[in-house]
Design an enzyme around this catalytic site. Sequence first.
Site, short mmCIF file in Angstrom:
data_model
loop_
_atom_site.label_atom_id
_atom_site.label_comp_id
_atom_site.label_asym_id
_atom_site.label_seq_id
_atom_site.Cartn_x
_atom_site.Cartn_y
_atom_site.Cartn_z
N CYS B 59 72.97 32.47 41.68
CA CYS B 59 74.33 31.95 41.74
C CYS B 59 75.10 32.48 40.54
CB CYS B 59 74.29 30.41 41.70
SG CYS B 59 75.92 29.70 41.59
N CYS B 67 66.48 31.84 47.61
CA CYS B 67 66.23 32.97 48.51
C CYS B 67 67.25 32.96 49.63
CB CYS B 67 64.81 32.97 49.04
SG CYS B 67 64.16 31.39 49.51
N CYS B 176 77.82 98.14 42.39
CA CYS B 176 76.91 97.43 43.29
C CYS B 176 75.75 96.84 42.52
CB CYS B 176 76.42 98.33 44.42
SG CYS B 176 75.67 99.86 43.87
N HIS B 469 72.04 102.98 45.82
CA HIS B 469 72.90 101.84 46.17
C HIS B 469 72.06 100.58 46.24
CE1 HIS B 469 76.22 99.76 47.85
NE2 HIS B 469 75.61 99.49 48.98
#
EC number: 3.4.19.12
Lengths: 365, 516
Positions: B59, B67, B176, B469
């Site tokens: 509470c 419970c 690249c 590349h």
Amino acid sequence: MKMEDMSLSGLENTKLEALAHDVYSDLVEDACLGLCFEVHRAVKQGYFFLDETDQESMKDFEIVDQPGVDIFGQVYNQWKNKECVCPNCSRSIAASRFAPHLEKCLGMGRNSSRIANRRIASSNNTSKSESDQEDNDDINDNDWSYGSEKKGELMHSNPNSPRRSKSLKHKNGELSSNVNPELYKYNYSSGISYETLGPEELRSILTTQCGVVSEHTKKMCTRSQRCPQHTDEQRRAVRVFLLGPSASALPDSDTMLENDGYDAPDGQLIMSRLQWDGSSDISPSDSASSKASEFFMKPSTLTLTTTGSGGERDKGQERERGDRDRVVSGGSGSSSSQNALALSSRKKRPKLPVPPALSIYDDLN
Amino acid sequence: MSPAGCSHVNGFKVDNWKQNLRVIYQCFVWSGSAETRKRKAKSCICHLCGAHLNRLHSCLHCVFFGCFSKKHIHEHAKSKRHNLAIDLLYGGIYCFVCQDYIYDKDMEQIAKEEQRKAWKLQGSPPPHHQCIGEKYSMWEPTKRELELLRHNPKRRKITANCTIGLRGLINLGNTCFMNCIVQALTHTPLLRDFFLSDRHKCEMQSNSCLVCEMSQLFQEFYSGHRSPHIPFRLLHLVWTHARHLAGYEQQDAHEFLIAALDVLHRHCKGDDNGKKANNPNHCSCIIDQIFTGGLQSDVTCQVCHGVSTTIDPFWDISLDLPGSSTPFWPLSPGSDGSVVNGDSHPSGATTLTDCLRRFTRPEHLGSSAKIKCSGCHSYQESTKQLTMKRLPIVACFHLKRFEHSAKLRRKITTYVSFPLELDMTPFMASSKESRMNGQYLQPVDSLNNDNKYSLFAVVNHQGTLESGHYTTFIRQHKDQWFKCDDAIITKASIKDVLDSEGSVAHIHQLFLFYTL
């Protein structure tokens, strides 16, 4: 039922199992409760259904898997015209040429320090044009000294990296602003192969360019007649080779001059200047030219110069032809060439602040 | 008051309610330390029936536990007119008048703070992965944002068949080598998560922080744009901060990777100059957390068998290949037909595991390389062995294909097969003992996933040493693979990636990125 400390040791297996099962089911229940709370909260706060996508958006971003297009459904190779702004110099550069531009812009390239050093060295001279010329050297430097440079480079290179052939990659697109790009409009890497050209074309090329054939590329040097990497002897030799003995003299001497204010000095003065070996602030190319020019100072050669240039100038501009006519009819060799010298160059090069007497020889470089 | 709250809390929000609420959270809901957990367990029982489960509630107005399942707390609320109770398991506030859990903004704020405090207390500080510490909280929209979202129902969601997260990169002129590494990094799961959850807090004075640029890069990748991104700012920043790359000339992806990681690592610390203590063993920046592993080097004296051990940090593992001028160790006898890491390969094809075995083999240092032994106090011959002491979260394997010896510059094109899943257990320092006894096969503990890696990126090189590349295969959405070739992203199959026979002409794997 108060909570007590319990010892587990005295218990049988079944009891232990039961206890374990209890604990397990409690945990599962708690976990489920947690999930329920989450959903409850999401619904109450209003964001539970928030991330549902609409069909249209789903379609928009669907992956495309077809030949010839990428995952966005776009055709390959349409990105040629992208541009970007260099963070260093704030100029707009084509994206595909940004890296080489940046290399020079940051002064990081292999040749940048050499260019910078030359600039410093030649700023001690009064010859400004030298330094302008050398700004562009970096592009063409590699090819000329390619053999030796490459070995040096190998020494310092990372033992595990690929190297691309630099000579293939340099274009003349990204020149600095104080140089006229027109002068270097040929892509040096493609060069000019003299074998495929006819005599008229060769003549016209040789009137405007250095033309010395590179040993390893077998192409003609596309730089100006003042190109410091090749000597006048080389230039003469290539003209003899390509055009025959009559063209042994370098043409175009008249148009290569910057000195506007040059009036015809007499021959004696010129001869005396010839003896001048040059002071310390003359760059190596100057001394080379003065040696070569000695050869050219024979009156007969001068005459040849004029007529030679006349012949090769057929394709030249109006103004020069007119001037040449004037020159040819002028008579004496030296004075005619000097009149020619008075012509300002049709090429927009910066003005040479050299002593006027040397100007005859400058153009022979 | 938010729509999820209620007016009944107003009765509670009086006097020192905040402090009271905090105390309740600290003692009975979020228990940080072992002590408080014990206290909670002992004291939290239903005042009516004594149960300590059954969804116990406390509470809020007085000291009462009841419970929920048995409605004991309901009885209390009715009789005492105490309308609010708090769930002791998850901290939710229940209002008996509304008969529902309510979410009050102020109270939630307090709850969150207390929860964070408790998390920090739980667990022991180092090693960091054992304590909960700073948990990431999910984003929740504010009221205004909710409104906007409802008015604009179009959504971009990253689903399995979605292009978001994938984007091409323009080649800036032989860049690249940079693009391939950037693609691998942007698809490193942990790194992606780090940047997308906006974890980088920049402390650098100037605006040349590479980590910020990386963050921006992720934004670009997840923007949904279809046109390829132009990474010119990234290039500029990397070159500015890694001058040794000497510009455009250097097109080595490996050097770029190391330099980029180094700059990111330095900038994570908010330092331009790298002067701050950069001890890689103790750095906690994201780069070190993800990429740094520990390589143990054991030098054993052949005379007294004393071992001298050093541990060095590493970001990648460079592996020699057969066909290089350094002799490649023949495969061990025990490996014929071995199925370690699923490599049931046709005899002859080199596997990644072979390369790793070679990397971790004991190497006899010749008589010309005697090491001073502290046990013998003299120079003795020794053997050296490398093993993994601490595995990084992301393991990057670099296959040394580019050879520059005194007279030779060439690319080694030997095909190396590699698995989708890799178990690094045999190469750990801890496994070394058994290996020294000649056992090459370890009983594989299939339940232990500590050392099991999954492939997520492959960087390929095609062409010759002079002109080549780079391309990358990356993994997205668990099972989908994509090929990144500068500006062009296409779907790829696992077969393409693994290239199981080395049959694709002129394409050779260079980097393999695995993650835990």
